[in-house]
Each structure stands twice: as C-alpha cells, then as structure tokens.
Motif scaffolding. Structure first.
Motif, PDB file in Angstrom:
ATOM      1  N   GLN A  48      43.760 158.724  49.197  1.00 50.14           N
ATOM      2  CA  GLN A  48      44.282 159.523  48.080  1.00 50.14           C
ATOM      3  C   GLN A  48      43.786 159.027  46.728  1.00 50.14           C
ATOM      4  OE1 GLN A  48      46.198 158.038  50.442  1.00 50.14           O
ATOM      5  NE2 GLN A  48      48.016 157.093  49.577  1.00 50.14           N
ATOM      6  N   GLU A  49      43.114 157.892  46.703  1.00 50.52           N
ATOM      7  CA  GLU A  49      42.564 157.355  45.463  1.00 50.52           C
ATOM      8  C   GLU A  49      41.087 157.709  45.272  1.00 50.52           C
ATOM      9  OE1 GLU A  49      44.884 153.383  44.446  1.00 50.52           O
ATOM     10  OE2 GLU A  49      44.181 153.375  46.537  1.00 50.52           O
ATOM     11  N   HIS A  50      40.526 158.506  46.195  1.00 54.44           N
ATOM     12  CA  HIS A  50      39.142 158.953  46.019  1.00 54.44           C
ATOM     13  C   HIS A  50      39.027 159.713  44.706  1.00 54.44           C
ATOM     14  CE1 HIS A  50      38.213 158.834  50.615  1.00 54.44           C
ATOM     15  NE2 HIS A  50      38.216 157.641  50.064  1.00 54.44           N
ATOM     16  N   GLY A  51      37.938 159.496  44.013  1.00 52.41           N
ATOM     17  CA  GLY A  51      37.707 160.148  42.727  1.00 52.41           C
ATOM     18  C   GLY A  51      38.235 159.363  41.543  1.00 52.41           C
ATOM     19  N   LYS A  52      38.998 158.321  41.786  1.00 53.64           N
ATOM     20  CA  LYS A  52      39.567 157.490  40.718  1.00 53.64           C
ATOM     21  C   LYS A  52      38.567 156.407  40.343  1.00 53.64           C
ATOM     22  CE  LYS A  52      43.428 154.410  39.750  1.00 53.64           C
ATOM     23  NZ  LYS A  52      44.630 153.767  40.296  1.00 53.64           N
ATOM     24  N   LEU A  53      38.204 156.341  39.073  1.00 50.52           N
ATOM     25  CA  LEU A  53      37.302 155.290  38.601  1.00 50.52           C
ATOM     26  C   LEU A  53      38.070 153.975  38.509  1.00 50.52           C
ATOM     27  CD1 LEU A  53      35.403 157.167  35.751  1.00 50.52           C
ATOM     28  CD2 LEU A  53      34.483 156.464  37.960  1.00 50.52           C
ATOM     29  N   ILE A  54      37.520 152.943  39.157  1.00 54.93           N
ATOM     30  CA  ILE A  54      38.133 151.613  39.151  1.00 54.93           C
ATOM     31  C   ILE A  54      37.273 150.708  38.281  1.00 54.93           C
ATOM     32  CG2 ILE A  54      38.862 149.643  40.558  1.00 54.93           C
ATOM     33  CD1 ILE A  54      40.376 152.241  41.222  1.00 54.93           C
ATOM     34  N   HIS A  55      37.858 150.175  37.218  1.00 56.21           N
ATOM     35  CA  HIS A  55      37.127 149.292  36.311  1.00 56.21           C
ATOM     36  C   HIS A  55      37.127 147.871  36.871  1.00 56.21           C
ATOM     37  CE1 HIS A  55      36.406 147.051  32.456  1.00 56.21           C
ATOM     38  NE2 HIS A  55      35.452 147.960  32.420  1.00 56.21           N
ATOM     39  N   HIS A  56      35.940 147.281  36.972  1.00 61.64           N
ATOM     40  CA  HIS A  56      35.802 145.928  37.515  1.00 61.64           C
ATOM     41  C   HIS A  56      35.570 144.890  36.429  1.00 61.64           C
ATOM     42  CE1 HIS A  56      35.626 146.965  41.833  1.00 61.64           C
ATOM     43  NE2 HIS A  56      35.298 148.132  41.332  1.00 61.64           N
ATOM     44  N   GLY A  57      35.184 145.328  35.250  1.00 63.72           N
ATOM     45  CA  GLY A  57      34.946 144.386  34.164  1.00 63.72           C
ATOM     46  C   GLY A  57      33.696 144.732  33.390  1.00 63.72           C
ATOM     47  N   LYS A  58      33.314 143.808  32.517  1.00 64.22           N
ATOM     48  CA  LYS A  58      32.097 143.955  31.711  1.00 64.22           C
ATOM     49  C   LYS A  58      31.095 142.909  32.164  1.00 64.22           C
ATOM     50  CE  LYS A  58      34.146 145.880  27.524  1.00 64.22           C
ATOM     51  NZ  LYS A  58      33.349 147.081  27.328  1.00 64.22           N
ATOM     52  N   ASP A  59      29.823 143.331  32.248  1.00 60.72           N
ATOM     53  CA  ASP A  59      28.790 142.375  32.636  1.00 60.72           C
ATOM     54  C   ASP A  59      28.391 141.515  31.444  1.00 60.72           C
ATOM     55  OD1 ASP A  59      26.990 143.910  31.112  1.00 60.72           O
ATOM     56  OD2 ASP A  59      25.968 144.746  32.855  1.00 60.72           O
ATOM     57  N   ASP A  60      27.410 140.641  31.650  1.00 61.52           N
ATOM     58  CA  ASP A  60      27.026 139.714  30.587  1.00 61.52           C
ATOM     59  C   ASP A  60      26.329 140.403  29.416  1.00 61.52           C
ATOM     60  OD1 ASP A  60      24.709 140.274  31.991  1.00 61.52           O
ATOM     61  OD2 ASP A  60      24.248 138.192  32.463  1.00 61.52           O
ATOM     62  N   ASP A  64      30.209 148.244  30.912  1.00 63.50           N
ATOM     63  CA  ASP A  64      31.363 148.460  31.783  1.00 63.50           C
ATOM     64  C   ASP A  64      30.902 148.776  33.194  1.00 63.50           C
ATOM     65  OD1 ASP A  64      33.858 148.297  30.169  1.00 63.50           O
ATOM     66  OD2 ASP A  64      32.802 149.795  28.960  1.00 63.50           O
ATOM     67  N   ILE A  65      31.559 148.157  34.185  1.00 64.41           N
ATOM     68  CA  ILE A  65      31.209 148.330  35.587  1.00 64.41           C
ATOM     69  C   ILE A  65      32.404 148.947  36.312  1.00 64.41           C
ATOM     70  CG2 ILE A  65      30.360 147.201  37.678  1.00 64.41           C
ATOM     71  CD1 ILE A  65      28.559 146.899  35.092  1.00 64.41           C
ATOM     72  N   PHE A  66      32.134 150.075  36.985  1.00 60.06           N
ATOM     73  CA  PHE A  66      33.162 150.812  37.717  1.00 60.06           C
ATOM     74  C   PHE A  66      32.719 151.037  39.153  1.00 60.06           C
ATOM     75  CE2 PHE A  66      33.790 152.057  33.334  1.00 60.06           C
ATOM     76  CZ  PHE A  66      35.159 152.197  33.195  1.00 60.06           C
TER      77      PHE A  66
END
Length: 169
Positions: A48-60, A64-66
């Motif tokens: 049910q979470e398909h389509g939800k962007l998950i933020h993992h953090g910022k690279d060096d 932004d990485i999702f």
C-alpha cells in the motif's frame, strides 16, 4: 539534483541503490548480512506504500536521494516524471531529476525472497534469500548507481528516466 531509484517493491534494490549512493554500504566488497538488513527501509515497505517517495538523505554533493516502489502499476513512474516535467516546463524546477530503475539488477533469488517476505509473511526465509540475492547482485546495483550519477552530471534535460536495461545479471 534529485535522484529517485525505483523498483517493483521499493524496499530491496532501490533501497540498496540509495544506500550505495549515500556511501552507507561498501562499494569495495560484498556487504555483510548485517549491513544489508540494517539498511534504511530494507524489506520494510508494504504494497500500500507503492508510489510513495521515501527520502534517504543527501549525498556528499547535497543531492536528495529517494526510492519508490512501482508495484504492478505502469503509471507510477510516468506520473512522477510528468509531475516534475510540468514544474520544469513552468520554470519552477530549479534542479535536475533523475529517475533510475533498479529492477534489472534483481536476481531470481531476490524475487523469491521478496515474495516470501512481503507477500507470504515468511520473513525469516525471505530475508535469507534476499540477503543472498543482494550479495549476488551488489556489483550490478553499484553499476546502476554509477551510471545514474554519471547521467545526473552529464545529461541536459531537467527530467531524465533511466531504464538501465543494459545491466547483465
């Protein structure tokens, strides 16, 4: 820049790609079972979470990485792409967006493991297979990350989709 890694469930190869991108997993060796299982959101998302962007953090570089799961939908990635493209066309998007498909890196062992863990709720069995599959394909996932960051640094369109079909298991 915004990087969005995507796969079927959004909880295995796309999550691992995000971790490699953020240097949270080693690139010079096969990751351990513990490193894989401790990766943020690994084997945690529900259908049910398909389509939800998950933020993992910022690279060096401050990007932004999702990650995102597509599920069976053929509309999720085109919808995300067209939303960002609409903003780019209106000159309201200040950075590039790269959407990168990690599905070509999925070996059969991960497919079976993901099905066991997420669908059948046989988590212990599923995770054993998922870890073995993640260790089997780690170089392929790293290749996708490297290709994705290269595309981010060299492509001119504001929104770019990478299918990564050239990855060989």
């Amino acid at each position: 820049m915004i990087y969005i890694y995507n796969c079927y469930g959004g909880t295995h190869t796309s999550v691992l790609a995000a971790a490699y991108h953020l240097n949270r997993l080693p690139r010079d060796r096969k990751p351990s079972k513990e490193e894989i299982l401790n990766t943020y959101m690994f084997d945690k998302l529900l259908p049910q979470e398909h389509g939800k962007l998950i933020h993992h953090g910022k690279d060096d570089q401050g990007n932004d990485i999702f990650s995102v799961g597509r599920g069976n939908s053929k509309a999720v990635i085109p919808a995300i792409t067209s939303s960002f493209q609409l903003l780019a066309d209106k000159e309201e998007l200040s950075e590039k967006v790269i959407l990168s498909n990690t599905s070509p890196t999925v070996p059969l062992m991960m497919t079976i493991g993901g099905f066991c863990s997420r669908q059948l709720r046989l988590t212990s069995l599923g995770r054993v297979l998922l870890v073995l599959g993640a260790q089997q394909t780690y170089k392929n996932i790293i290749q996708v990350v490297e290709d994705t960051t290269r595309a981010g640094n060299t492509s001119s369109p504001k929104v770019k989709v990478l299918n990564n079909e050239g990855i060989k298991l």
